[in-house]
Motif scaffolding. Structure first.
Motif, PDB file in Angstrom:
ATOM      1  N   VAL A 108       3.936   5.911  -5.510  1.00 22.03           N
ATOM      2  CA  VAL A 108       3.860   5.950  -6.978  1.00 22.03           C
ATOM      3  C   VAL A 108       2.847   7.001  -7.431  1.00 22.03           C
ATOM      4  O   VAL A 108       3.079   7.750  -8.382  1.00 22.03           O
ATOM      5  CB  VAL A 108       3.477   4.552  -7.532  1.00 22.03           C
ATOM      6  CG1 VAL A 108       3.073   4.653  -9.005  1.00 22.03           C
ATOM      7  CG2 VAL A 108       4.644   3.587  -7.372  1.00 22.03           C
ATOM      8  N   GLN A 109       1.726   7.082  -6.731  1.00 19.85           N
ATOM      9  CA  GLN A 109       0.692   8.052  -7.080  1.00 19.85           C
ATOM     10  C   GLN A 109       1.190   9.492  -6.952  1.00 19.85           C
ATOM     11  O   GLN A 109       0.683  10.395  -7.633  1.00 19.85           O
ATOM     12  CB  GLN A 109      -0.535   7.853  -6.200  1.00 19.85           C
ATOM     13  CG  GLN A 109      -1.290   6.562  -6.447  1.00 19.85           C
ATOM     14  CD  GLN A 109      -2.466   6.404  -5.508  1.00 19.85           C
ATOM     15  OE1 GLN A 109      -3.138   7.372  -5.164  1.00 19.85           O
ATOM     16  NE2 GLN A 109      -2.727   5.176  -5.083  1.00 19.85           N
ATOM     17  N   HIS A 110       2.159   9.737  -6.073  1.00 20.65           N
ATOM     18  CA  HIS A 110       2.658  11.098  -5.848  1.00 20.65           C
ATOM     19  C   HIS A 110       4.036  11.323  -6.472  1.00 20.65           C
ATOM     20  O   HIS A 110       4.652  12.367  -6.259  1.00 20.65           O
ATOM     21  CB  HIS A 110       2.724  11.388  -4.348  1.00 20.65           C
ATOM     22  CG  HIS A 110       1.384  11.539  -3.716  1.00 20.65           C
ATOM     23  ND1 HIS A 110       0.598  10.466  -3.378  1.00 20.65           N
ATOM     24  CD2 HIS A 110       0.659  12.654  -3.389  1.00 20.65           C
ATOM     25  CE1 HIS A 110      -0.536  10.892  -2.841  1.00 20.65           C
ATOM     26  NE2 HIS A 110      -0.522  12.199  -2.848  1.00 20.65           N
ATOM     27  N   ARG A 111       4.503  10.350  -7.252  1.00 23.17           N
ATOM     28  CA  ARG A 111       5.850  10.444  -7.817  1.00 23.17           C
ATOM     29  C   ARG A 111       5.986  11.615  -8.782  1.00 23.17           C
ATOM     30  O   ARG A 111       6.980  12.347  -8.753  1.00 23.17           O
ATOM     31  CB  ARG A 111       6.197   9.131  -8.520  1.00 23.17           C
ATOM     32  CG  ARG A 111       7.630   9.055  -9.028  1.00 23.17           C
ATOM     33  CD  ARG A 111       7.972   7.624  -9.400  1.00 23.17           C
ATOM     34  NE  ARG A 111       7.008   7.081 -10.356  1.00 23.17           N
ATOM     35  CZ  ARG A 111       6.910   5.787 -10.664  1.00 23.17           C
ATOM     36  NH1 ARG A 111       7.703   4.918 -10.053  1.00 23.17           N
ATOM     37  NH2 ARG A 111       6.034   5.364 -11.538  1.00 23.17           N
TER      38      ARG A 111
ATOM     39  N   TRP B 149       0.834  -1.211   0.000  1.00 21.24           N
ATOM     40  CA  TRP B 149       0.000   0.000   0.000  1.00 21.24           C
ATOM     41  C   TRP B 149       0.863   1.253   0.000  1.00 21.24           C
ATOM     42  O   TRP B 149       0.597   2.202  -0.740  1.00 21.24           O
ATOM     43  CB  TRP B 149      -0.926  -0.022   1.217  1.00 21.24           C
ATOM     44  CG  TRP B 149      -1.586   1.295   1.498  1.00 21.24           C
ATOM     45  CD1 TRP B 149      -2.723   1.791   0.910  1.00 21.24           C
ATOM     46  CD2 TRP B 149      -1.145   2.297   2.426  1.00 21.24           C
ATOM     47  NE1 TRP B 149      -3.012   3.039   1.417  1.00 21.24           N
ATOM     48  CE2 TRP B 149      -2.056   3.366   2.348  1.00 21.24           C
ATOM     49  CE3 TRP B 149      -0.071   2.382   3.318  1.00 21.24           C
ATOM     50  CZ2 TRP B 149      -1.933   4.519   3.132  1.00 21.24           C
ATOM     51  CZ3 TRP B 149       0.065   3.531   4.090  1.00 21.24           C
ATOM     52  CH2 TRP B 149      -0.865   4.580   3.992  1.00 21.24           C
ATOM     53  N   LEU B 150       1.915   1.274   0.824  1.00 22.37           N
ATOM     54  CA  LEU B 150       2.783   2.437   0.910  1.00 22.37           C
ATOM     55  C   LEU B 150       3.475   2.701  -0.428  1.00 22.37           C
ATOM     56  O   LEU B 150       3.536   3.855  -0.887  1.00 22.37           O
ATOM     57  CB  LEU B 150       3.829   2.226   2.005  1.00 22.37           C
ATOM     58  CG  LEU B 150       4.887   3.324   2.144  1.00 22.37           C
ATOM     59  CD1 LEU B 150       4.241   4.679   2.395  1.00 22.37           C
ATOM     60  CD2 LEU B 150       5.868   2.979   3.261  1.00 22.37           C
TER      61      LEU B 150
ATOM     62  N   PRO C 108      10.344   5.540   1.223  1.00 25.60           N
ATOM     63  CA  PRO C 108       9.515   4.689   2.084  1.00 25.60           C
ATOM     64  C   PRO C 108      10.369   4.001   3.142  1.00 25.60           C
ATOM     65  O   PRO C 108      11.458   3.498   2.849  1.00 25.60           O
ATOM     66  CB  PRO C 108       8.930   3.671   1.100  1.00 25.60           C
ATOM     67  CG  PRO C 108       9.967   3.563   0.027  1.00 25.60           C
ATOM     68  CD  PRO C 108      10.643   4.909  -0.070  1.00 25.60           C
ATOM     69  N   GLN C 109       9.871   3.960   4.385  1.00 25.21           N
ATOM     70  CA  GLN C 109      10.589   3.297   5.466  1.00 25.21           C
ATOM     71  C   GLN C 109       9.626   2.469   6.326  1.00 25.21           C
ATOM     72  O   GLN C 109       9.389   2.789   7.502  1.00 25.21           O
ATOM     73  CB  GLN C 109      11.326   4.323   6.327  1.00 25.21           C
ATOM     74  CG  GLN C 109      12.501   4.993   5.629  1.00 25.21           C
ATOM     75  CD  GLN C 109      13.307   5.879   6.565  1.00 25.21           C
ATOM     76  OE1 GLN C 109      12.775   6.543   7.442  1.00 25.21           O
ATOM     77  NE2 GLN C 109      14.622   5.889   6.377  1.00 25.21           N
ATOM     78  N   PRO C 110       9.095   1.385   5.759  1.00 30.30           N
ATOM     79  CA  PRO C 110       8.253   0.507   6.579  1.00 30.30           C
ATOM     80  C   PRO C 110       9.124  -0.345   7.497  1.00 30.30           C
ATOM     81  O   PRO C 110      10.135  -0.905   7.064  1.00 30.30           O
ATOM     82  CB  PRO C 110       7.538  -0.349   5.530  1.00 30.30           C
ATOM     83  CG  PRO C 110       8.468  -0.360   4.354  1.00 30.30           C
ATOM     84  CD  PRO C 110       9.193   0.950   4.364  1.00 30.30           C
TER      85      PRO C 110
END
Length: 261
Positions: free
Chosen positions: A114-117, A108-109, A129-131
């Protein structure tokens, strides 16, 4: 004297009942209006965005490509504003339901980034990202509304980041509290201390620091906080001028027996 007192209280009660009926009617009308107007606003906007994007990618003449790009970007800005306002109205009208589902937080993250790239690339901002490694492989959460929260926080962080900066998104699982903590951190301009109390108010904007050509309506952070509270969580932030901001929120994670497949 007693009769006069009873009559006065009767009049007060009648006025209160009248106001309650009016408020109930107004709420009902508001719900009906939102149900009817939502597709009437979103559908034509999506058509404009879709056709302008098609023209931009297929046209070869600069005199056609440039205007179509402006239409596409402006259409997306307007659609974002419409979505924010409709979301706020639906929350106020109580016209929202929980929609929990099983999904992977890591996937999901990555999808959210990707949507905000494109938005980040346009401002030369890197998304990181840092999950945490201890995240459950699958969670039972309201993915739709969680995505709305992250959309607003990412949009805000990118908008206020410095050129060449980065935005870090951290997700951690806190086992003792059986909860998830999400944070979005930028190294941007930050928020002055005297404005901290206004950050989650509707229509608030850090206008002196916005470097993008399109100013928002000031609903994003207020909406994000409302969505988090709707899902049973809490939101806060830390920020200092010329240092950056970190917005974080926690959500309770249902136990194995709740919503388990």
């Amino acid at each position: 004297m007693a009769m006069h007192s009873k009559l006065r209280w009767w009049q007060v009660w009648r006025r209160a009942v009248g106001r309650a009926k009016d408020e109930s009617l107004n709420l009902s009308l508001q719900k009906d209006f939102l149900t009817a107007i939502s597709p009437q606003l979103r559908t034509p906007l999506n058509d404009i965005i879709g056709y302008s994007e098609y023209i931009y990618h297929n046209a070869t003449e600069p005199m056609i490509r440039f205007p179509s790009q402006i239409i596409f970007e402006s259409g997306n800005q307007l659609l974002d504003l419409v979505n924010a306002w409709l979301d706020w109205s639906q929350l106020e009208a109580g016209q929202v339901v929980h929609m929990p589902t099983h999904f992977s937080l890591t996937e999901w993250l990555l999808d959210m980034l990707v949507q905000h790239r494109a938005q980040a690339a346009a401002l030369d901002v890197r998304l990181v990202p840092q999950p945490h490694a201890n995240l459950p492989p699958s969670v039972w959460l309201d993915r739709v509304h969680l995505s709305k929260v992250m959309h607003h926080l990412l949009n805000n962080a990118i908008k206020f980041s410095r050129e060449g900066g980065e935005v870090r998104v951290v997700i951690e699982y806190r086992a003792p509290f059986h909860s998830l903590v999400f944070s979005v951190q930028d190294a941007g301009v930050g928020i002055p201390l005297d404005k901290h109390s206004s950050v989650f108010q509707r229509f608030w904007q850090n206008e002196d620091y916005i470097r993008t050509p399109y100013a928002a309506a000031g609903l994003g952070l207020a909406l994000a906080k409302k969505w988090v509270e709707f899902m049973g969580g809490e939101m806060g932030f830390n920020s200092s001028p010329n240092v950056g901001s970190i917005f974080f929120f926690s959500l309770p994670l249902p136990g194995q027996g709740e919503g388990a497949a």
